[in-house]
Design an enzyme around this catalytic site. Sequence first.
Site, PDB file in Angstrom:
ATOM      1  N   ARG A   6       0.548  -0.854   0.219  1.00 23.48           N
ATOM      2  CA  ARG A   6       0.275   0.050  -0.046  1.00 23.48           C
ATOM      3  C   ARG A   6       0.693   1.133   0.102  1.00 23.48           C
ATOM      4  NH1 ARG A   6      -5.060  -1.141   0.314  1.00 23.48           N
ATOM      5  NH2 ARG A   6      -5.491   0.871   0.520  1.00 23.48           N
ATOM      6  N   CYS A  56     -25.166 -16.149  -5.613  1.00 27.58           N
ATOM      7  CA  CYS A  56     -24.827 -14.804  -6.126  1.00 27.58           C
ATOM      8  C   CYS A  56     -24.934 -13.182  -6.751  1.00 27.58           C
ATOM      9  CB  CYS A  56     -22.943 -14.563  -5.913  1.00 27.58           C
ATOM     10  SG  CYS A  56     -22.727 -14.571  -7.508  1.00 27.58           S
ATOM     11  N   CYS A  66     -20.602  -7.020 -10.559  1.00 30.85           N
ATOM     12  CA  CYS A  66     -20.159  -7.662  -9.670  1.00 30.85           C
ATOM     13  C   CYS A  66     -19.210  -6.868  -9.353  1.00 30.85           C
ATOM     14  CB  CYS A  66     -19.831  -9.225  -9.493  1.00 30.85           C
ATOM     15  SG  CYS A  66     -18.833  -9.883  -8.219  1.00 30.85           S
ATOM     16  N   ASP A  67     -18.965  -6.335  -8.045  1.00 34.44           N
ATOM     17  CA  ASP A  67     -17.361  -5.111  -7.971  1.00 34.44           C
ATOM     18  C   ASP A  67     -16.550  -6.078  -8.642  1.00 34.44           C
ATOM     19  OD1 ASP A  67     -16.431  -3.407  -6.717  1.00 34.44           O
ATOM     20  OD2 ASP A  67     -15.272  -4.973  -5.505  1.00 34.44           O
ATOM     21  N   CYS A  73     -18.481 -32.474  -1.169  1.00 36.90           N
ATOM     22  CA  CYS A  73     -17.802 -31.873  -0.145  1.00 36.90           C
ATOM     23  C   CYS A  73     -18.108 -32.059   1.446  1.00 36.90           C
ATOM     24  CB  CYS A  73     -17.054 -30.450  -0.526  1.00 36.90           C
ATOM     25  SG  CYS A  73     -15.689 -29.789   1.409  1.00 36.90           S
ATOM     26  N   CYS A 123     -15.248 -18.200  -4.189  1.00 30.52           N
ATOM     27  CA  CYS A 123     -16.279 -16.881  -5.048  1.00 30.52           C
ATOM     28  C   CYS A 123     -16.168 -16.788  -6.406  1.00 30.52           C
ATOM     29  CB  CYS A 123     -15.671 -15.601  -5.211  1.00 30.52           C
ATOM     30  SG  CYS A 123     -15.709 -13.769  -5.547  1.00 30.52           S
TER      31      CYS A 123
END
Length: 428
Positions: free
Chosen positions: A128, A277, A292-293, A337, A347
């Site tokens: 950053r 989602c 989506c973002d 699973c 995601c």
Amino acid sequence: MAKPSGSTCNIDCKYCFFLSKEALYPGGSHRMSEATLEAYITQLLEAHRAPWVTIAWQGGEPTLMGLPFFERAVELAERLKRPGQRLQHTIQTNGIAIDDDWCTFFAARQFLVGLSVDGPRELHDAYRVTRAGKGTFDLVMNGWRSLRRHGVECNILCTVNAANERHGRRVYTFLRDELGARFVQFIPIVERATENTITVANRGWSASPHGKRPLYTQTGDRVTERSVTPEGYGRFLIDVFEEWVRRDVGRVYVQLFDATLEAMLGRHGLCVHAPTCGDALALEHNGDVYACDHFVEPDYRLGNIHETHLLDLVASVRQRRFGAAKRDTLTRQCRTCEVRELCHGDCPKDRFARSRDGESGQSYLCAGLYAFFTHAQPAMRQMAALLQSRRPPAAIMAMTAARDAEAGPDSPCPCGSGNRLGLCHGRA
């Protein structure tokens, strides 16, 4: 999530692929106009039937729009809201521009501020950085002190990356003890690339020698050297969990832990680990809406609010298919699973690895997520039982202390890994 300044930012985080999205709008001002602001607020309020409406600002760096923009946004929302509607304003920021003027406004309007911090100085400053390549820790801490001084509610967003993945407990205790964080999100950094783009991607998403950033898209099965490793992500989460479950249940709220406990009770509030989602859409500065973002790229543009109402874009067949694909494209390994109900395949943006059977579409983070969920499951099951019996989940801390005292550090961890208690990193 509205991005009023688009991808524009006042710092140059090495892992921030969103900086590259400027390529979608070449030559533009990357500033939301008054017309787009009014269209967005109007349509957002019209689309809600529940009384609470969250107006969420992200970026890039949204504070680049200047304080007057947000004053107008709040005034507009107050004027246009319907009877009974209650507004929650949120903003995600790197904290660089935050000063007393911003904090006076945030406090007066009860903004929830998300502040990006990746841990203590040397871990935060690993990636950053400013445009000159210098660490931003001191600048961010100035903003944090202003937020604290004015009593602004502040959550911490911390990425998990190659620099801090081995320091989960240290990062967590810093956020808890030094920053006083009570709400924390840990977001894994996974930067995808192809064999042809990996060299460029490893240099970061700053301007290339030719003056342009490469446009990041969710393609490729390679990852940058800054990306968290699957095993490192699992180890990080488990190290944080072991500290949290002994000292902080009911006092510090970690988003993934909350979501896991919710899932134990059959509810799913976090899209990453929900069965489907499609509710985390992104609004660009010019009114373009993306599925989506994480998928702000041409193939996932749904339309523009100046042409189609926001509600129609959200409810479109195309968007419903996008959300349902998360469930419908699970690999066989995921479908069978033992922790599927907690994970649901992760995601879609991270589903570029291969399963044990060689099937494509497995999460890159699978090994780490499996390690965490299997490790946390016994304690989470106990907390779910406490809730169902109308007892506080924080009672798990006394139960854990009693177990530790009885078992000793050399006893097997209850997650079933066979590893020693206190040294367990799950089954990965």
